[in-house]
Design a protein around this motif. Sequence first.
Motif, PDB file in Angstrom:
ATOM      1  N   ALA A 105       1.121  -0.866  -0.039  1.00  0.00           N
ATOM      2  CA  ALA A 105      -0.090  -0.003   0.198  1.00  0.00           C
ATOM      3  C   ALA A 105       0.922   0.967  -0.128  1.00  0.00           C
ATOM      4  N   ASN A 190      -7.252  -7.133  14.534  1.00  0.00           N
ATOM      5  CA  ASN A 190      -6.894  -5.619  14.606  1.00  0.00           C
ATOM      6  C   ASN A 190      -6.161  -5.828  15.844  1.00  0.00           C
ATOM      7  N   ARG A 216      -6.435   8.007   8.057  1.00  0.00           N
ATOM      8  CA  ARG A 216      -7.368   6.630   7.696  1.00  0.00           C
ATOM      9  C   ARG A 216      -6.545   5.860   6.054  1.00  0.00           C
ATOM     10  N   ASN A 217      -7.187   4.171   6.256  1.00  0.00           N
ATOM     11  CA  ASN A 217      -6.158   3.642   5.094  1.00  0.00           C
ATOM     12  C   ASN A 217      -4.736   3.734   5.282  1.00  0.00           C
TER      13      ASN A 217
END
Lengths: 227, 477
Positions: A105, A190, A216-217
């Motif tokens: 990512a 998580n 976020r992300n």
Amino acid sequence: MRILVVEDDKDVAGFVVRGLREAGHVVEHASNGRDGLFMAVSESYDAVILDRMLPGGVDGLSILETLRAQKHTVPVLFLSALADVDERVRGLKAGGDDYLTKPFAFAELLARVEALARRGKGDAPVVKLIVEDLELDLLSRQVKRAGQKIDLQPREFRLLEYLIRHAGQVVTRTMLLEGVWDYHFDPQTNVIDVHISRLRQKIDKPFPVPLIHTVRNAGYMLRAEPV
Amino acid sequence: MNRRLVAPTPGPETHAHGGRGGAFLRSAGVRFAAIYAALLSLSAIALAVSLWWATVGLLDRKTEQEILTDSQALALRWDEAGLAGLVAAVDERLARDIEDDKIYLLADPSNRRISGNLSRWPAEVIGQKMWYDLPIARAGARLLSRVAQFDLPGGFHLLVGRDIVVHTRLLSLLTGALPWALGVVLVMAGLGALLVRDLFRRMLANVSATAAAIAGGDFTQRVRLSGKGDEFDQLAETINEMLDRIVRLMEGVRQVSNAIAHDLRTPIARARSRLEDASLHAESPAELHAAIDRATADLDGIAKVFQALLRIAEIEAGARRSAFAGFDLAPLLSDLAELYEAVAEERESRLDTDVPEHLPAYGDAAMIQQAVANLLDNAVKFSPTGGIVRLVATVQPNAIEISVIDHGPGIPSDDHARVTERFFRGEAARSTPGAGLGLALVQAVAQLHGGTLRLSDAAPGLCAVLSLPLPDAQPHG
């Protein structure tokens, strides 16, 4: 920051270069091992992102070995499809500072490169880490916020220390898992979020201004201003 | 596939290796046969030589001994009674010689006959200490005699001999039989060689037929055992074990590729339709972004599955065994417990830990860590609200046992054997996230360490026991 990207895949390279530029970095790109080595040796960068398998007869590992043999200390992050544990170990043993496997990512790559580049800049031994009204005493292992003592478990202390050391930067869940727990696998639940939320209960909840923010992300960031 | 079964047409290859004769000589069967024939011939020759030594040779030596003894006795007579006594003795011996096989001749210094059954001194006999084989004609027949000369004081000579015609007959009998024997030996050697070659071929044909069948794609074939437990059986067993392992690996590969094809099709399809849907129907940039983000998350999930698959494959390949070392399992387990305690707490369940202070173990710490993490992950995930998950480590007489016990829905015992298969997901797990690879990894780690993963019913719930061999049982170095 000045960052060199040595990557032969056009799409990946374009994506990485664009992303890094958007994040405000000066980026140069080499698409083969020979150019990459030449640029890494002749110019000065804050960080190098290096693919392992490169065309041009010089692979990422030999670029790094050449750099380190010349006492070049530029932080190097491997970005490779070679994901085996042994490959990772080889990359780090050769002098790599971090190892990220494809697919990745962008947020993860950015967070890691920024952490690396900043780490390169004078990491003088400190005994006290301070962000706003939060104080972390590394010797007595005491935490205070607004002069108020906060009790933390050893692991919570290390989690907070990691966040403060990277204050103002995004730290991803994998970075925390590797940096705080030294785990190199991907837990399915998580776990990191749970531990962060526990830490928030102690550090942020009793105070008006939250310091630990969720990005976020990407992951988390510790700083005074909201993200 | 079928192409491979077609017999190869003889090509230039045959010539390159020196043609048919070369191939014949290169055959191990022919070589063994030749060695067999050579050994048989050698032993036949050795037998013939010893036979000759034991028969003809013995007779010869006996005759010579007799002649010597006789001559010594005669020399004694000369010493006692002089010439006359010797003549008398010779005459007496000749008179008593019923078998007519003795030869005596006493001659004066000029080799003239004094007494004896030879008419004159043979010209061939010219000195002492030598054996002479003389043809002597007597009673109309030419016979062969072995004679020796003995000198007497005063220049007299004595010739003593024995007829050896019997020896010659025996010898000729033997030499006459030799070609026959040689023939028989050659025939036997040839037949034996063929037999050896055949035996050899038959033994190998079994193995090579199996190998050929497997090369042709029939993996059910195994090398037949003769049941004798000999070297060939041992070889066959080793080959069969190897084949079993290959089949298991192939089965694993097949299973995995099938699973990948089936189980990854769904998330790929989902990501694809999200993207296509967004491309066709998104009405705002925000909607488009959201769709792309979700598709990216789907793809990340697929990448994670691949990562897990590769990791299992890496573990199963056993390459990581080089990273084995001794380490203390206790802090490793406590750290993991601490990591998952928080998760359990968040789900309003509890994680109880019972781990000894020290737990020396041998293996790959990072892998065991991941295996136990997977077990804890499952247990916490499936534990009901308010439930208790237990992590217990004990040292058994021959193993370290790490048990993770939950009181969730458990796994039906029929599925216990199958849950360690990649992508297997029990009924209860269908609604929870995961790819069905967790226990497959634990199983792979257990196997790599020479341990086991046992699942049992915790009534209710699941008890998973990862059992690792004790450090002393591990080969060091």
